[in-house]
Design a protein around this motif. Structure first.
Motif, short mmCIF file in Angstrom:
data_model
loop_
_atom_site.label_atom_id
_atom_site.label_comp_id
_atom_site.label_asym_id
_atom_site.label_seq_id
_atom_site.Cartn_x
_atom_site.Cartn_y
_atom_site.Cartn_z
N UNK A 5 84.74 41.07 -63.51
CA UNK A 5 84.94 41.71 -62.21
C UNK A 5 83.94 41.13 -61.23
N UNK A 65 82.52 43.44 -56.07
CA UNK A 65 83.26 44.51 -55.41
C UNK A 65 84.34 45.11 -56.32
N UNK A 66 84.31 44.74 -57.62
CA UNK A 66 85.20 45.38 -58.58
C UNK A 66 86.57 44.77 -58.72
N UNK A 67 86.79 43.61 -58.15
CA UNK A 67 88.09 42.94 -58.23
C UNK A 67 88.08 42.01 -59.45
N UNK A 68 89.13 42.04 -60.27
CA UNK A 68 89.14 41.17 -61.46
C UNK A 68 88.99 39.69 -61.08
N UNK A 100 98.21 47.55 -56.06
CA UNK A 100 96.87 48.08 -55.86
C UNK A 100 96.35 48.76 -57.13
N UNK A 101 96.62 48.16 -58.27
CA UNK A 101 96.21 48.70 -59.55
C UNK A 101 97.12 48.12 -60.61
N UNK A 102 97.01 48.59 -61.85
CA UNK A 102 97.85 48.03 -62.91
C UNK A 102 99.33 48.36 -62.70
N UNK A 156 89.04 48.55 -63.74
CA UNK A 156 89.09 47.85 -62.45
C UNK A 156 88.52 48.73 -61.36
N UNK A 157 87.51 49.44 -61.71
CA UNK A 157 86.80 50.35 -60.80
C UNK A 157 87.34 50.44 -59.37
N UNK A 158 86.68 49.73 -58.49
CA UNK A 158 86.99 49.90 -57.07
C UNK A 158 88.44 49.56 -56.76
N UNK A 159 88.92 48.56 -57.47
CA UNK A 159 90.28 48.11 -57.19
C UNK A 159 91.27 49.21 -57.48
N UNK A 160 91.00 49.96 -58.57
CA UNK A 160 91.91 51.04 -58.92
C UNK A 160 91.83 52.18 -57.92
N UNK A 165 91.84 52.03 -54.94
CA UNK A 165 92.82 51.77 -53.89
C UNK A 165 94.09 52.55 -54.16
#
Lengths: 144, 486
Positions: free
Chosen positions: A100, A103-106, A120-122, B3-7, B9
């Protein structure tokens, strides 16, 4: 005589169940396509329910398969037929964790069964779930 | 798979869309009839390189290179259109000057967003002011990267910049998209704003915004990543642009603050004038060393260059609005042919005193797109060129220069037939004084229905262009660009 009769019933049910399990055993081969970086490992997790897929239960299997070969696949035997979904990421640096950014983006590629895409997620369970039938099954996932 | 912050969202998605409710993205563009709407028209195809037709004057000897510019050029598709000017597909234009001749070539940046929307025949991806629609896929910020805000030369590549994602690398000759640049694998998909600041040495500073944090990027003149650091700021203010002196990075935190992560992006912000504007000055040599100044509330997109004076006073100019209405509604309404008629941004000078007190002096000049002489970046004695807006009429119609040391301001009005884009400075070979050289920029001639390139003597703007040339294409108004010497 009641205990004996009960025991016999239990026995017969157990026998039936064993027969059914042998007949309905399934295997799943997870194959990876579109791989650009032939290094590291594909780290996959197989789920058999929406709750588990959404992080509220246990996964059925977790697997890691080397990504350096021409063919990258993992065979998962001994599954019950039913609906499953897979989450996978390409562990490029081999540290066992999904990278990650700050900022937490993969930072490492990820994918889902059915090649389902996230918003915006899985990807959702509904989009990623597929049927595993008795016998051999194949699920091909495009990643990278 | 965390995916912390991304999730996070996801949890907020769908919330707070009310700000976009006044705008119907499916409104038929054909209803719009005002001539200026040509500035927001769709371009269907790339523009093949072609020679410009000379209208008057001659290109100055010594002015060799390319003006690269970027801006949105495709807003509408049969199934759905974008909801905001800022969400159109980026098209990079190369205005090349060589041997007294000029050519234009323009090419769309080949982004995942453009591919998905071309295939869907609908603008489905979420953006600055556009809601997501069925068929959108957003697995990372670059899936909605419009690559439409600016373009810079970095090493051997052109980078088409947006503000919420990675630079899109292009071939500088063919303008073909190579893919998103990864500055370092562990920093993949970190935002790289469309307003980097290049020191006179060529070293490049930039930031990437994320709520109340920024990543501060430092690149060598050749484009190699030297450092990237996370800096926490006092508030989650919308930051489109920052500025810098030779020794400081300056973040202006306007009171348009992000209160939730929402789509469209601009719907998650609230205007909190009671919080005022904060200015954070950070030492380039030690990013932990900072001072915070307080100013009255204002909204802005763009800042001019900053400089420090001998007594420690720091000054910079800015184009400031009374509120964020253009970012929320005005720039969206333009797409449907409606001029908001709201107030135009005004040129202002910010002074940060060595005593810790800050001052805002607002001029009456309606101005946007401030640019400076890159040889004086961060230094005292620089000059500013900006576009001139006629209040009540959308977009710009002229340019003006300003010398904050008291020199005479100069302006040139292209008139109602032109939509005027940002002008940038190109130095005269052998010259060294600030603005010893040319201002190079473009307009869209609404009468001729063609884009034009104009060159001014930077110190004699009031005289009008020394040379004007016309392209075969009418390209919509673009945002930012840079001149790269040949």
């Amino acid at each position: 005589m009641r205990p004996i009769k009960t025991f016999a019933v239990v026995l017969s049910i157990a026998a039936l169940a064993a027969t059914a399990a042998a007949a309905q055993e399934a295997s799943l081969t997870v194959a990876f396509a579109g791989v650009k970086a032939h290094k590291g490992k594909m780290m996959g997790v197989l789920f058999d329910s929406q709750a588990a897929y959404d992080g509220k239960g246990e996964a059925v299997r977790a697997f890691a398969v080397a990504a350096d070969g021409a063919t990258i696949e993992e065979r998962l035997p001994g599954l019950k037929p039913g609906r499953y979904a897979i989450r996978v990421f390409h562990d490029l640096d081999g540290d066992g964790k999904m990278g990650l950014n700050p900022f937490g983006i993969p930072t490492e590629p990820f994918a889902f069964s059915n090649d389902a895409k996230g918003m915006m997620g899985p990807a959702s369970w509904d989009a990623a779930a597929f049927e595993v039938k008795a016998g051999d099954n194949v699920q091909t996932i495009h990643i990278d | 798979m965390d995916r912390r912050s991304f999730l996070n969202l996801g949890a907020a998605a769908g919330a707070g869309l009310a700000a976009a409710a006044w705008f119907d993205p499916d409104r038929v563009y054909a209803q719009a009839t005002a001539p200026w709407t040509l500035g927001l028209a769709d371009v269907e195809d790339d523009v093949a390189p072609h020679k410009l037709r000379r209208l008057h004057g001659r290109l100055p000897a010594g002015l060799e290179g390319a003006l690269y510019r970027n801006g949105p050029a495709k807003f509408r598709r049969p199934g759905r259109s974008v909801g905001h000017w800022f969400d159109g597909d980026g098209m990079v234009r190369a205005w090349t000057l060589a041997g007294g001749e000029a050519t234009l070539a323009a090419r769309f940046v080949d982004t995942p967003k453009r591919r998905i929307e071309t295939s869907a025949k609908a603008c489905v991806m979420p953006g600055f002011g556009t809601k997501a629609a069925p068929g959108s896929q957003l697995e990372g910020p670059d899936d909605s990267n419009a690559a439409n805000t600016s373009v810079i030369r970095v090493g051997d590549a052109l980078w088409a910049l947006w503000e919420g994602g990675s630079p899109a690398a292009l071939d500088p000759v063919s303008l073909e998209t190579k893919g998103f640049a990864v500055l370092r694998q562990d920093l993949k998909s970190m935002p790289f704003s469309a307003h980097p600041r290049r020191e006179a040495s060529g070293r490049l500073w930039n930031f990437g915004w994320w709520r109340d944090q920024v990543v501060v990027w430092r690149l060598s003149p050749q484009g190699a990543l030297e450092d990237a650091r996370i800096v926490k700021l006092p508030r989650a203010s919308y930051i489109h642009d920052f500025t810098a002196t030779d020794r400081h990075l300056i973040f202006v935190l306007q009171p348009w603050v992000q209160e939730r992560m929402a789509m469209p992006f601009n719907s998650g912000f609230a205007w909190r004038p009671e919080q005022g504007t904060q200015v954070v000055v950070i030492d380039k040599a030690d990013l932990d060393k900072r001072r915070v100044f307080e100013l009255p509330p204002f909204f802005f997109f763009h800042l001019g260059d900053a400089w420090a004076e001998a007594d420690g006073t720091i000054r910079f100019d800015a184009c400031i609005d009374p509120d964020p209405s253009f970012a929320v509604t005005g720039a969206a309404k333009l797409l449907s042919g409606e001029a908001s008629g709201g107030p135009a941004p005004r040129l202002a000078l910010v002074t940060l005193g060595a005593d810790g007190k800050a001052r805002l002096e607002q001029t009456s000049d309606a101005a946007e797109f401030p640019r400076n002489d890159p040889r004086y970046a961060g230094l005292a004695g620089n000059m500013t060129v900006h576009t001139v807006i006629e209040p009540g009429r959308p977009l710009s119609r002229g340019i003006a220069t300003r010398d904050w040391r008291g020199g005479k301001a100069q302006a040139f009005d292209f008139g109602l037939d032109h939509l005027v884009e940002e002008f940038v400075f190109a130095p005269r070979p052998g010259g060294s004084a600030a603005f010893d050289g040319w201002l190079v920029g473009t307009t869209l001639n609404l009468k001729a229905k063609a884009s034009e390139l104009h060159v001014f003597d930077a110190r004699r703007v009031a005289d009008g262009p020394v040379c004007s040339l016309r392209a075969e294409a009418a390209l919509p108004v673009s945002f930012h660009g840079n001149f790269v010497r040949g």
